[in-house]
Design an enzyme around this catalytic site. Structure first.
Site, mmCIF file in Angstrom:
data_model
loop_
_atom_site.group_PDB
_atom_site.id
_atom_site.type_symbol
_atom_site.label_atom_id
_atom_site.label_comp_id
_atom_site.label_asym_id
_atom_site.label_seq_id
_atom_site.Cartn_x
_atom_site.Cartn_y
_atom_site.Cartn_z
ATOM 1 N N CYS A 1 42.191 39.088 39.881
ATOM 2 C CA CYS A 1 42.250 40.547 40.051
ATOM 3 C C CYS A 1 42.344 40.893 41.535
ATOM 4 O O CYS A 1 41.583 40.390 42.348
ATOM 5 C CB CYS A 1 41.004 41.178 39.433
ATOM 6 S SG CYS A 1 40.875 42.955 39.674
ATOM 7 N N TRP A 2 43.281 41.769 41.858
ATOM 8 C CA TRP A 2 43.527 42.170 43.252
ATOM 9 C C TRP A 2 42.628 43.340 43.642
ATOM 10 O O TRP A 2 42.692 43.818 44.751
ATOM 11 C CB TRP A 2 45.000 42.549 43.400
ATOM 12 C CG TRP A 2 45.577 42.516 44.776
ATOM 13 C CD1 TRP A 2 45.309 41.624 45.775
ATOM 14 C CD2 TRP A 2 46.573 43.414 45.314
ATOM 15 N NE1 TRP A 2 46.073 41.900 46.893
ATOM 16 C CE2 TRP A 2 46.860 42.992 46.632
ATOM 17 C CE3 TRP A 2 47.256 44.523 44.805
ATOM 18 C CZ2 TRP A 2 47.789 43.650 47.447
ATOM 19 C CZ3 TRP A 2 48.187 45.165 45.612
ATOM 20 C CH2 TRP A 2 48.452 44.742 46.920
#
Lengths: 632, 147
Positions: free
Chosen positions: B47-48
């Site tokens: 997840c960014w």
């Protein structure tokens, strides 16, 4: 029974196929729609995500880093080319950079009309962050640009289409001529065969080729997005296109760990960064710059040299390093006439500082909140990230493309802007090399240039038939092989991850990252590499190519992960070979060749190009002459 | 856990064919658990923290808990995105709270006209004039650096 039988196959015919959905793909769609409509052609866009939030601008941006201001005579094309050339230590294609620069203002003016809030001063001019940068309220930047691109496709009626959540695995090529691409849906069991007369590769750069500094949950907090997985490089390499600058990685220095932007702090707030002793390492280590003449004498100093001056101190144990945010804010407030206006100014600055993060790297705001950092009181750590492949910023890797008819030297042009050495295959944005510093606005603009050129190519070749002799069935078998592997062997062991018959994509990625980190100059090796290290690294990459046939996936999402990592592997291969070929150190701060520690202008002021032979799997790496339109 | 879904608030976007978070995630991480009809992030380590799932969630069921390998617990950054602006609340580990509001678009969603009123001065596919140029550049002609 073979897994292939579970899949539906959709064959789609188009004139132009645009692969990607980020800024450059949107630019290509916007531009190509117009010219295609006039010529009664079809345009199809294929995105692995949702166009509203796909690509590197998915989160938003707080600035547009490329706007010349030609209409107000703020800058000239020559100024811009000199700036980019200097920052890239001389290795750019002046023609490509100038081509983007001469059109980019038009794109920015369009963004504003499409609803992007751009800061204005009292004279109704854009507020400059730096000489080339302007400030925006860019939370919805990508959504706005995607909307215009989709509306442009809509104007074509049924001749303009886009597919979301389709992942491309293979180019289709016949006699050095592109004929389409194949991929699969990550949402349903469906294979897509796209047949096209021209194809634009606009699938972004590559992240997670090198081991990131954070390897737990923070693995995903790369500076550039983790979903930029090398698809562009893979696509053009596999099609047999000549590549350039594959050694020119990018290593930005950012706020440590969350990788929040530093541009506004340096440019807008005039902040300084210091070592742990409070010393300005840029000032202190200045004598080192003589070694990197003429680039070391340039102002602004090339990005990699700024990194280098910090790393000198780092190796002497003088970290941690800080962005002196508190002093910068104090200085600005102190320049106000009285206490009330100073207070107002402080409030304003605080808003700007937080918006800078909230618009584009929200994690950094979260890190400040979780560590109780108030920038006006507490300074924040900065550090170099892991290496990325991104030609839209201060990196240079990408496909070698044809330059503009009216500016490019003869050896740099073969008929159509941004066409690769494969006929009908185009590249833009992070996919096109040696045209660095295009950023968001320039990537969109390069997409436009490419979109028009691709339509021109199709118009000139009315008799192209987008069929190839390639055995599509075999390619589809290869595409779905990871699902087959999993189905066939997963019951052999009681653990779905530890099984001698296959490797899951996550461990495959970790192996790649470890090789690149330790042999090709990653963070844990202080970005240092040598020929013996690279040769050893290549040996391990060869094993990876073999093991890539044993990748296993238990669903469509993991199938995508398998292919993303195959894409990364080709990017890694191209990088290691190009690093090894260039026997000098040209970008200290990005990487150091310990066996060739100096800049060698006489022998290496040239491009390093490379080519993969899809038939034999062999690589060739060679020099390409650098011809300048503008001298530093 | 980067993005996480508050079980009580998530209704699985029951009125739609797929969940909003699943539709928007640029990394294909959000998934609907069919057994309880709740969404979840299948791979938090990829997840960014781009917050697109948080911003789009119709029931405000998604938040971000900072990457545990470098963020101390307790910070919360939560947006509320409306049609022309975004409101942020930033809660510090210490309990301090800050709020910010920034504009995010100047014309209504969906109303972007591609040509934006600019005309294109050449219909020649071989010319260096792009769509809307040179009017959109604000200068009379396309500039050139000669070799």
């Amino acid at each position: 029974m073979s897994i292939i039988n579970d899949f539906q196959i959709t064959e789609h015919f188009t004139d132009l196929l645009i692969l990607g959905g980020g800024m450059s793909a949107c630019g290509a769609a916007f531009e190509a729609s117009y010219w295609a409509k006039k010529n009664n052609m079809k345009v199809t866009v294929v995105d692995k995500a949702a166009m509203d939030r796909s690509g590197a601008v998915a989160m938003g941006l707080s600035a547009i880093n490329l706007y010349l201001g030609l209409k107000n005579n703020e800058n000239t094309l020559e100024d811009y080319v000199r700036y980019v050339k200097s920052d890239m230590m001389g290795i750019i294609r002046d023609d490509l950079v100038a081509n983007i620069a001469r059109h980019v203002d038009s794109s920015v003016h369009l963004f504003e009309k499409w609803g992007l809030p751009i800061w204005k001063d009292e004279n109704n001019r854009y507020v400059r962050e730096g000489r080339w940068q302007i400030m925006i309220n860019g939370e919805s930047y990508k959504t706005i640009v995607a909307e215009a691109a989709k509306n442009a496709l809509k104007e074509m009626g049924e001749n303009g289409q886009y597919f979301e959540r389709v992942f491309i695995t293979h180019p289709l090529v016949e006699n050095n001529c592109i004929t389409g691409a194949i991929g699969f849906s990550v949402r349903e069991k469906r294979i897509y065969i796209f047949r096209a007369k021209a194809v634009i590769s606009a699938m972004g750069g590559a992240v997670h080729v090198f081991r990131p500094r954070s390897v737990g949950e923070g693995l995903g907090r790369s500076w550039y997005p983790p979903f930029n997985s090398g698809a562009s490089a893979y696509f053009t390499i596999k099609a047999g296109a000549e590549m350039t600058g594959q050694e020119i990685r990018f290593v930005p220095v950012r706020f440590k760990d969350a990788y929040g932007p530093v541009g506004a702090w340096y440019l807008l707030f005039k902040a300084k960064s210091t070592n742990a002793l409070g010393e300005d390492y840029m000032e202190k280590n200045k004598p080192e710059l003589d070694k990197w003449f003429p680039y070391g004498a340039r102002n602004p100093l090339p990005t990699n040299l700024r990194n280098h001056l910090m790393m000198i101190d780092e190796r002497q144990g003088k970290g941690p390093f800080y962005m002196n945010t508190s002093e910068a804010i104090r200085n600005i407030a102190a320049s106000e006439a009285d206490e009330i206006s100073a207070k107002r100014k402080l409030k304003h600055l605080e808003n700007e500082a937080w918006e800078d993060f909230l618009d584009m790297t929200i994690s950094q705001a979260l890190l400040w909140a979780s560590t109780n950092i108030h920038p006006e009181e507490t300074n924040s750590e900065i550090a170099a990230t892991e290496p990325y492949f991104i030609s839209s910023h201060s990196g240079g890797s990408g496909a070698w493309v044809s330059g503009p008819e009216d500016m490019a030297p003869d050896i740099y042009k073969w008929g159509y802007n941004n066409m690769t050495t494969v006929n009908g295959l185009f590249a833009c944005g992070d996919a096109a090399g040696a045209s660095s510093h295009k950023f968001s606005s320039g990537s969109f603009t390069e997409g436009r240039i490419t979109g028009k050129a691709a339509i021109s190519f199709i118009a000139d070749h009315p008799n192209l038939i987008p069929f190839s002799k390639e055995n599509i069935e075999l390619l589809i078998k290869e595409m779905l092989n990871p699902l087959e592997m999993f189905q066939q062997y997963n019951t052999y062991s009681t653990d779905k991850f530890v099984n001698p018959h296959f490797i899951r994509p996550k461990m495959f990625m970790f192996r790649l990252q470890k090789i690149m980190d330790e042999y090709a100059g990653g963070t844990s090796n202080s970005f240092i590499t040598t020929q013996p290290l690279l040769i050893k690294g290549l040996e391990f990459l060869r094993f990876m190519h073999e093991d890539s046939q044993k990748l296993a996936a238990d669903d469509l999402h993991e199938l995508m992960r398998c292919w993303e990592n195959i894409h990364r592997l080709y990017q890694a291969d191209a990088h290691v070979r190009s690093l090894m070929f260039r026997e000098e150190t040209r970008w200290p701060g990005y990487y150091f060749r310990a066996d060739f520690p100096d800049l060698n202008e006489n022998e290496w002021k040239c491009f390093v190009n490379s080519k993969y032979n899809p038939e034999t799997g062999e690589w060739s790496v060679f020099k390409k002459e650098l011809i300048e339109l503008v001298k530093l | 856990m980067p993005s996480f879904v508050i079980a009580e608030k998530c209704d699985g976007c029951k009125a739609q064919d797929k969940t909003a978070c699943q539709y928007i995630c640029p990394n294909d991480l959000m998934l609907l658990d069919k057994s309880n009809n709740k969404a979840y992030n299948r791979s938090p380590e990829m997840c960014w923290e781009c917050y697109n799932c948080v911003k789009i969630c119709p029931t405000q069921a998604i938040e971000i808990r900072g990457y545990a390998d470098f963020m101390p617990l307790g910070g919360i950054v939560q947006p509320l995105r409306s049609s022309d602006s975004i409101l942020w609340s930033v809660k510090f580990r210490s309990g301090a709270v800050k709020r910010f509001k920034f504009p995010n678009r100047t014309i209504p969603e969906g109303s972007a006209v591609p040509d934006a009123g600019f005309s294109t001065n050449s219909q020649d596919l071989k010319s260096n004039v792009l769509r809307t140029e040179p009017e959109s550049l604000g200068i009379n002609e396309i500039q050139v650096i000669k070799h």
